[in-house]
Design a protein around this motif. Structure first.
Motif, PDB file in Angstrom:
ATOM      1  N   LEU A 108      62.899  38.168  66.420  1.00 61.00           N
ATOM      2  CA  LEU A 108      63.311  39.328  67.202  1.00 61.00           C
ATOM      3  C   LEU A 108      63.381  40.554  66.296  1.00 61.00           C
ATOM      4  N   GLU A 109      62.814  41.656  66.762  1.00 57.74           N
ATOM      5  CA  GLU A 109      62.789  42.882  65.972  1.00 57.74           C
ATOM      6  C   GLU A 109      63.342  44.047  66.792  1.00 57.74           C
ATOM      7  N   ASN A 110      64.016  44.955  66.095  1.00 56.11           N
ATOM      8  CA  ASN A 110      64.533  46.183  66.705  1.00 56.11           C
ATOM      9  C   ASN A 110      65.478  45.910  67.876  1.00 56.11           C
ATOM     10  N   LYS A 111      66.283  44.864  67.734  1.00 54.16           N
ATOM     11  CA  LYS A 111      67.291  44.527  68.741  1.00 54.16           C
ATOM     12  C   LYS A 111      68.670  44.845  68.172  1.00 54.16           C
ATOM     13  N   ARG A 112      69.653  45.016  69.053  1.00 50.12           N
ATOM     14  CA  ARG A 112      71.033  45.147  68.602  1.00 50.12           C
ATOM     15  C   ARG A 112      71.948  44.409  69.567  1.00 50.12           C
ATOM     16  N   ALA A 128      96.930  28.501  60.481  1.00 45.52           N
ATOM     17  CA  ALA A 128      98.100  28.263  61.343  1.00 45.52           C
ATOM     18  C   ALA A 128      97.881  28.770  62.758  1.00 45.52           C
ATOM     19  N   PHE A 129      97.190  29.916  62.893  1.00 52.48           N
ATOM     20  CA  PHE A 129      96.926  30.477  64.214  1.00 52.48           C
ATOM     21  C   PHE A 129      95.445  30.352  64.600  1.00 52.48           C
ATOM     22  N   GLY A 130      94.738  29.463  63.932  1.00 53.88           N
ATOM     23  CA  GLY A 130      93.341  29.233  64.282  1.00 53.88           C
ATOM     24  C   GLY A 130      92.382  29.758  63.232  1.00 53.88           C
ATOM     25  N   VAL A 131      91.133  29.391  63.403  1.00 50.82           N
ATOM     26  CA  VAL A 131      90.054  29.796  62.508  1.00 50.82           C
ATOM     27  C   VAL A 131      88.958  30.430  63.349  1.00 50.82           C
ATOM     28  N   ASP A 132      88.340  31.477  62.841  1.00 55.55           N
ATOM     29  CA  ASP A 132      87.329  32.198  63.608  1.00 55.55           C
ATOM     30  C   ASP A 132      85.939  31.590  63.415  1.00 55.55           C
ATOM     31  N   TYR A 133      85.598  30.636  64.276  1.00 48.62           N
ATOM     32  CA  TYR A 133      84.222  30.164  64.368  1.00 48.62           C
ATOM     33  C   TYR A 133      83.511  30.841  65.546  1.00 48.62           C
ATOM     34  N   GLN A 134      84.178  31.802  66.157  1.00 49.16           N
ATOM     35  CA  GLN A 134      83.644  32.513  67.325  1.00 49.16           C
ATOM     36  C   GLN A 134      82.655  33.588  66.874  1.00 49.16           C
ATOM     37  N   SER A 135      83.173  34.632  66.226  1.00 55.15           N
ATOM     38  CA  SER A 135      82.287  35.703  65.793  1.00 55.15           C
ATOM     39  C   SER A 135      81.349  35.237  64.689  1.00 55.15           C
ATOM     40  N   SER A 136      81.843  34.365  63.790  1.00 59.84           N
ATOM     41  CA  SER A 136      80.996  33.910  62.685  1.00 59.84           C
ATOM     42  C   SER A 136      79.790  33.127  63.204  1.00 59.84           C
ATOM     43  N   TYR A 137      80.004  32.300  64.240  1.00 58.75           N
ATOM     44  CA  TYR A 137      78.881  31.546  64.788  1.00 58.75           C
ATOM     45  C   TYR A 137      77.899  32.469  65.508  1.00 58.75           C
ATOM     46  N   LEU A 138      78.428  33.373  66.333  1.00 60.03           N
ATOM     47  CA  LEU A 138      77.539  34.278  67.067  1.00 60.03           C
ATOM     48  C   LEU A 138      76.725  35.146  66.115  1.00 60.03           C
ATOM     49  N   ARG A 139      77.361  35.620  65.048  1.00 55.69           N
ATOM     50  CA  ARG A 139      76.633  36.418  64.056  1.00 55.69           C
ATOM     51  C   ARG A 139      75.568  35.584  63.352  1.00 55.69           C
ATOM     52  N   PHE A 140      75.924  34.353  62.971  1.00 57.52           N
ATOM     53  CA  PHE A 140      74.951  33.467  62.331  1.00 57.52           C
ATOM     54  C   PHE A 140      73.733  33.253  63.226  1.00 57.52           C
ATOM     55  N   TRP A 141      73.994  32.948  64.511  1.00 59.50           N
ATOM     56  CA  TRP A 141      72.895  32.698  65.443  1.00 59.50           C
ATOM     57  C   TRP A 141      72.011  33.937  65.611  1.00 59.50           C
ATOM     58  N   LEU A 142      72.642  35.083  65.862  1.00 61.32           N
ATOM     59  CA  LEU A 142      71.869  36.309  66.071  1.00 61.32           C
ATOM     60  C   LEU A 142      71.091  36.702  64.814  1.00 61.32           C
ATOM     61  N   ASN A 143      71.726  36.570  63.659  1.00 64.22           N
ATOM     62  CA  ASN A 143      71.035  36.877  62.401  1.00 64.22           C
ATOM     63  C   ASN A 143      69.808  35.994  62.219  1.00 64.22           C
ATOM     64  N   GLN A 144      69.957  34.689  62.517  1.00 63.62           N
ATOM     65  CA  GLN A 144      68.830  33.782  62.339  1.00 63.62           C
ATOM     66  C   GLN A 144      67.685  34.120  63.283  1.00 63.62           C
ATOM     67  N   ALA A 145      68.025  34.699  64.445  1.00 69.57           N
ATOM     68  CA  ALA A 145      66.994  35.113  65.397  1.00 69.57           C
ATOM     69  C   ALA A 145      66.382  36.468  65.038  1.00 69.57           C
ATOM     70  N   GLY A 146      66.961  37.165  64.058  1.00 70.60           N
ATOM     71  CA  GLY A 146      66.420  38.444  63.627  1.00 70.60           C
ATOM     72  C   GLY A 146      67.240  39.652  64.019  1.00 70.60           C
TER      73      GLY A 146
END
Length: 207
Positions: free
Chosen positions: A133-137, A155-173
């Protein structure tokens, strides 16, 4: 014409805070860019196919360059159709609550279906994955009930929410990613005031 795909991951409809946050962003964006074309994908209403054995086999045959049999070819056509709707967008607006530290299962199912070789990513044996994917945001509207970046972790949780979404989107370009957060919504003394502040941030970002 700029196309925006609004992906709703919460099943709570009008009660969804992530959906409301994303909608506030979208409303202001439509005011400032009236020609924008919007496609709404509500995952709680969408009939997503199972990611079954034929689809997995079709994916592996694409990676290895092998021919597909008829069931695999049909499965790949189904995947490609779903992915093309995603690929056609210029902007991704993803509204997602945090479920058990990560994302709702329907959003993960959707990602597993469309994140495929030759559609969203490629692979070089020597250098690894690269996005197609190119020129997407993307804009992520994220909410949670108890987790917040300023709260002690784990204690109040770990953020696998934004980190996963960013990882996925980054891998797609997709590299241009902004975040809108309303966290933690159940622990603040003035949740409505905090939510209105989050709405104001969404409107500012869209402007």
């Amino acid at each position: 014409m700029t196309k925006l795909l609004f992906i709703k991951a919460s099943p709570r409809g009008a009660e969804s805070k992530s959906g409301a946050l994303a909608s506030a962003y979208l409303a202001r964006l439509q005011e400032t860019s009236p020609g924008i074309e919007t496609d709404i994908l509500d995952l709680s209403q969408e009939a997503l196919p199972d990611y079954d054995g034929d689809k997995v086999a079709a994916k592996m045959n694409v990676i290895t360059g092998q021919d597909q049999n008829n069931p695999q070819r049909s499965a790949w056509d189904q995947i490609s159709s779903l992915a093309q709707r995603f690929i056609a967008a210029d902007i991704y607006l993803i509204a997602s609550p945090m479920w058990n530290g990560s994302i709702p299962y329907r959003l993960k199912q959707y990602i597993d279906l469309i994140h495929q070789p030759g559609l969203l990513w490629g692979l070089e044996p020597e250098t690894g994955y690269f996005g197609l994917l190119e020129n997407k945001r993307a804009v992520l509207a994220l909410t949670s009930g108890a987790y917040g970046p300023e709260m002690p972790s784990p204690a109040f949780g770990v953020d696998y929410q934004s980190s996963y979404l960013r990882f996925w989107l980054n891998q797609a370009g997709v590299k241009n990613i902004a975040e809108l957060r309303f966290q933690p919504s159940l622990l603040t003394q003035d949740p409505e005031g905090d939510f209105q502040a989050a709405i104001a941030r969404a409107q500012t970002l869209a402007s």
